[in-house]
Design a protein around this motif. Sequence first.
Motif, short mmCIF file in Angstrom:
data_model
loop_
_atom_site.label_atom_id
_atom_site.label_comp_id
_atom_site.label_asym_id
_atom_site.label_seq_id
_atom_site.Cartn_x
_atom_site.Cartn_y
_atom_site.Cartn_z
N LEU A 1 50.82 36.73 42.02
CA LEU A 1 50.24 37.90 42.67
C LEU A 1 50.75 39.19 42.04
N THR A 2 49.87 40.18 41.99
CA THR A 2 50.24 41.51 41.52
C THR A 2 51.05 42.22 42.60
N PRO A 3 51.77 43.29 42.25
CA PRO A 3 52.51 44.04 43.29
C PRO A 3 51.60 44.50 44.43
N ARG A 4 50.39 44.94 44.13
CA ARG A 4 49.47 45.37 45.18
C ARG A 4 49.07 44.19 46.06
N GLU A 5 48.81 43.04 45.45
CA GLU A 5 48.44 41.86 46.23
C GLU A 5 49.59 41.41 47.12
N LEU A 6 50.81 41.51 46.64
CA LEU A 6 51.97 41.18 47.47
C LEU A 6 52.05 42.13 48.66
N GLU A 7 51.76 43.39 48.42
CA GLU A 7 51.78 44.38 49.50
C GLU A 7 50.71 44.06 50.54
N VAL A 8 49.52 43.71 50.07
CA VAL A 8 48.44 43.34 50.98
C VAL A 8 48.82 42.11 51.79
N LEU A 9 49.41 41.11 51.13
CA LEU A 9 49.80 39.88 51.82
C LEU A 9 50.86 40.17 52.88
N GLN A 10 51.81 41.03 52.58
CA GLN A 10 52.84 41.39 53.56
C GLN A 10 52.23 42.01 54.80
N LEU A 11 51.31 42.93 54.61
CA LEU A 11 50.69 43.61 55.75
C LEU A 11 49.75 42.67 56.50
N LEU A 12 49.03 41.83 55.76
CA LEU A 12 48.15 40.85 56.39
C LEU A 12 48.97 39.94 57.30
N ALA A 13 50.15 39.53 56.80
CA ALA A 13 51.00 38.63 57.59
C ALA A 13 51.55 39.30 58.83
N SER B 1 39.44 51.41 50.29
CA SER B 1 38.22 51.08 51.03
C SER B 1 38.35 49.65 51.57
N GLU B 2 37.59 49.35 52.62
CA GLU B 2 37.62 47.98 53.15
C GLU B 2 37.12 46.99 52.12
N ALA B 3 36.16 47.40 51.30
CA ALA B 3 35.64 46.51 50.27
C ALA B 3 36.74 46.14 49.27
N THR B 4 37.57 47.11 48.92
CA THR B 4 38.67 46.84 48.01
C THR B 4 39.70 45.91 48.65
N VAL B 5 39.97 46.13 49.92
CA VAL B 5 40.90 45.25 50.64
C VAL B 5 40.37 43.82 50.65
N LYS B 6 39.09 43.66 50.95
CA LYS B 6 38.50 42.32 50.97
C LYS B 6 38.62 41.65 49.61
N THR B 7 38.47 42.43 48.54
CA THR B 7 38.62 41.88 47.20
C THR B 7 40.05 41.41 46.97
N HIS B 8 41.02 42.21 47.39
CA HIS B 8 42.43 41.82 47.24
C HIS B 8 42.72 40.53 48.02
N VAL B 9 42.22 40.45 49.26
CA VAL B 9 42.46 39.26 50.09
C VAL B 9 41.83 38.03 49.43
N ALA B 10 40.61 38.18 48.93
CA ALA B 10 39.94 37.06 48.28
C ALA B 10 40.72 36.58 47.06
N ARG B 11 41.27 37.52 46.29
CA ARG B 11 42.05 37.14 45.10
C ARG B 11 43.35 36.46 45.49
N ILE B 12 43.97 36.92 46.57
CA ILE B 12 45.20 36.27 47.06
C ILE B 12 44.92 34.82 47.43
N LEU B 13 43.86 34.61 48.19
CA LEU B 13 43.51 33.25 48.61
C LEU B 13 43.22 32.37 47.40
N ALA B 14 42.48 32.91 46.42
CA ALA B 14 42.12 32.12 45.25
C ALA B 14 43.35 31.78 44.41
#
Length: 216
Positions: free
Chosen positions: A150-162, A177-190
């Motif tokens: 995961l990239t630093p931004r994706e780690l940040e998103v995962l922390q907040l999601l958790a 944007s929410e669209a950007t957040v959704k993209t980050h979440v999708a990449r984390i899951l993948a």
Amino acid sequence: MGGAESGEGDGEPDQGRTADGIDVVGEATNGVEAVEAVRRTRPDVVLMDIRMPELDGLEATRRILTGADGEPRVIILTTFDLDHYVYAALSAGASGFLLKDVTPEHLVASVRMVRSGDALLAPAITRRLVERFADRAPGTAALHRDLAALTPRELEVLQLLARGLSNAELADRLHLSEATVKTHVARILAKLGLRDRVQAVVVAYETGLVTPGGPD
């Protein structure tokens, strides 16, 4: 859409029924039958009773979701919403849980939601479960993942999601944007090989990225 049900019951399995547009392709009265029925019928969604004879729903879920191609999504049926078995089932890969007194309408909507790829549990509910049982459940089927991908931004998103934040709250916190957040979440899951946000919350805690009782 295919489905399978498992739980204690009487009589022969009733297969081939259709209810509200959902095909019931198999039923089982114990965990062993549930695993066999899933392997035979390959449903999209499985409703799994957590407490069953011969093989409980937790172990049945583990067997169903381990090493199977095109594995189904599993919804756990339980009596208590903060049950350590529920946490263990989520850790094993279940996509959410429902209480046994759920209305038929809610049940049908939940099956459709999980079939479409959404998690059944809100991250905040998952967080409550994880914080209550993560450090008290030795031997559970942890979802071990290497977060180095995961990239630093994706780690940040995962922390907040958790921590239970919705996409809108994530967007507001990170000024995205929410669209950007959704993209980050999708990449984390993948990248982590996860099916949904519920598993992502479990992984965040079990890898130590987020700790129970830590700051929001």
